[in-house]
Design an enzyme around this catalytic site. Structure first.
Site, PDB file in Angstrom:
ATOM      1  N   HIS A 178      21.713   8.648  -8.455  1.00 11.50           N
ATOM      2  CA  HIS A 178      21.434   9.146  -7.103  1.00 11.50           C
ATOM      3  C   HIS A 178      20.060   9.816  -7.064  1.00 11.50           C
ATOM      4  CE1 HIS A 178      25.361   8.708  -4.979  1.00 11.50           C
ATOM      5  NE2 HIS A 178      25.782   8.578  -6.227  1.00 11.50           N
ATOM      6  N   GLU A 228      18.538  11.011  -4.611  1.00  8.32           N
ATOM      7  CA  GLU A 228      18.546  12.136  -3.667  1.00  8.32           C
ATOM      8  C   GLU A 228      19.151  13.404  -4.257  1.00  8.32           C
ATOM      9  OE1 GLU A 228      22.720  10.841  -3.477  1.00  8.32           O
ATOM     10  OE2 GLU A 228      20.812   9.813  -3.721  1.00  8.32           O
ATOM     11  N   GLY A 231      29.342   4.902  -2.526  1.00  8.66           N
ATOM     12  CA  GLY A 231      30.706   4.875  -2.011  1.00  8.66           C
ATOM     13  C   GLY A 231      31.710   4.926  -3.146  1.00  8.66           C
ATOM     14  N   GLY A 258      35.204   3.940  -5.536  1.00  8.25           N
ATOM     15  CA  GLY A 258      36.076   2.885  -6.018  1.00  8.25           C
ATOM     16  C   GLY A 258      35.406   1.680  -6.642  1.00  8.25           C
ATOM     17  N   ASN A 286      27.433   9.609 -10.232  1.00 11.31           N
ATOM     18  CA  ASN A 286      28.840   9.702  -9.841  1.00 11.31           C
ATOM     19  C   ASN A 286      29.394   8.292  -9.687  1.00 11.31           C
ATOM     20  OD1 ASN A 286      31.351  10.236  -8.820  1.00 11.31           O
ATOM     21  ND2 ASN A 286      30.635  10.822  -6.791  1.00 11.31           N
ATOM     22  N   CYS A 325      24.092   3.311  -6.261  1.00 10.60           N
ATOM     23  CA  CYS A 325      25.458   3.546  -6.746  1.00 10.60           C
ATOM     24  C   CYS A 325      26.372   2.351  -6.436  1.00 10.60           C
ATOM     25  CB  CYS A 325      25.989   4.851  -6.173  1.00 10.60           C
ATOM     26  SG  CYS A 325      27.414   5.502  -7.090  1.00 10.60           S
ATOM     27  N   SER A 354      32.178   9.545  -2.387  1.00 13.86           N
ATOM     28  CA  SER A 354      32.430   8.728  -3.574  1.00 13.86           C
ATOM     29  C   SER A 354      33.603   9.239  -4.403  1.00 13.86           C
ATOM     30  CB  SER A 354      31.171   8.664  -4.448  1.00 13.86           C
ATOM     31  OG  SER A 354      30.106   8.038  -3.764  1.00 13.86           O
ATOM     32  N   GLY A 397      32.309   5.266 -11.626  1.00 11.51           N
ATOM     33  CA  GLY A 397      33.279   4.883 -12.645  1.00 11.51           C
ATOM     34  C   GLY A 397      33.143   3.440 -13.073  1.00 11.51           C
TER      35      GLY A 397
END
Length: 351
Positions: A331, A333, A219, A221, A288, A246, A45, A290
């Site tokens: 996340h 995990e 992933g 972007g 994580n 995510c 990511s 944006g």
């Protein structure tokens, strides 16, 4: 070896270079985790980004290949305050400097990472050049002016071929947008029979294996940069139970008729608080991302909000009112970070 951090607004930070020697351009982001630097670096990511760590001591426990989240580092650079080149840990195989050299990643240490973080918080994520080569400030400025941030890295990090991991339980089709190893491990722990597909696989090919459920991975972007995946997910929604994490969460929102938007500086770290609306309970999570899901747009398209961010109130989870479809922005995990919300994997396999 001299190290330089050159920001889009012209600010320059000087430090010492480590890792690969060279010059790299990317979007600078900050991560607030105190540990887990190896998992952070190998998380797909972060493709195209330069990671600035707020915690000042990095590398203390060394590097152990077994905790890598992918086969390589897709991040463009790594910025830390202090590195430990002589780690003390019985599992350590190499130090952080050697890891970056092996993975071809430019690093700079000895800079004020908290100052960089405050600038990102005020300005937002911005273009950055990390350099430990021989370029002058004038040359770095020319490189900056000629470069633009790219938000389409899924094609780079997704598998290029279908991968099957045998299991005795539910048959799960995974759409791979840059999946982390620990997500796969969580599915394996639940005995899932896993088939991992490239991100742009046609929906018919996925349905041909007759899966019990469909999982959409994390992933890098902007989710809007992969319209082919969004179109395929549109056609898969309602056909089988579906769970996204995510980027997968954002793609579900778009495929359901909702919208996404870019956050000023994102959420990145292993210490982000979220509120589980249904359980009336708070959790600390690893995050994580944006981009975020626009709440009103998904509420108008049959979704219920299940989780919220405790810092800014953004959507952290949702589920559909009438079909077996749910997703989370964080996340469960961990890797690195808390694993208190792994119950979501159980929820998926029990749909």
């Amino acid at each position: 070896m001299k190290g330089i951090i050159y920001l889009e607004d012209g600010t320059v930070f000087y430090g010492t270079g480590f890792g690969k020697e060279g010059n790299e351009f990317g979007e600078i982001v900050f991560n607030t985790s105190m540990t887990g630097y190896q998992e952070i670096l190998t998380d797909p990511s972060y493709a195209g980004q330069i990671i600035n760590m707020t915690y000042p001591l990095i590398g203390n426990y060394g590097v152990n290949e077994s905790v890598n989240q992918s086969k390589c580092v897709y991040a463009k650079g790594f910025i830390v305050k202090n590195i430990d080149e002589n780690p003390s840990n019985y599992t350590s195989e190499i130090n952080i400097d050697q890891m970056l050299k092996n993975m071809g990643v430019v690093g700079v240490f000895g800079v004020d990472t908290r100052s960089i973080t405050k600038k990102i918080r005020s300005y937002g994520t911005m273009k950055c050049i990390i350099s430990n080569g021989e370029l002058s400030i004038e040359e770095l400025k020319k490189m900056m002016d000629a470069s633009n941030i790219v938000d389409d890295y899924v094609n780079t990090v997704s598998t290029k071929e279908i991968i099957h991991i045998a299991g005795n339980g539910n048959k799960v089709a995974v759409m791979d947008f840059g999946i982390k190893n620990d997500i796969i491990e969580n599915l394996k722990e639940r005995q899932c029979d896993i088939t991992i597909f490239p991100y742009d696989t046609d929906y018919n090919e996925i349905l041909n294996i007759n899966p019990d459920g469909i999982f959409l991975s994390n992933g890098p972007g902007d989710p809007k940069s992969i319209p082919e995946a969004i179109e395929n997910v549109k056609k898969l929604i309602g056909k089988r139970p579906m769970f996204g994490i995510c980027l997968g969460h954002q793609i579900i929102a778009l495929a359901s008729g909702g919208n996404t938007y870019k956050l000023k500086y994102g959420h990145r770290g292993g210490n982000h608080g979220i509120y589980d609306v249904q359980r009336d309970k708070a959790y600390i999570t690893a995050q994580n991302h944006g981009y975020a899901v626009d709440e009103e747009s998904v509420l108008e398209n049959g979704m219920i909000i299940t989780h919220r961010n405790l810092n800014d109130g953004t959507v952290e989870g949702m589920k559909h009112k009438s079909i077996p479809l749910f997703s989370v922005q964080f996340h469960p995990e961990g890797a690195p970070g808390p694993t208190d919300t792994t119950y979501l994997f159980d929820q998926f396999v029990n749909l």
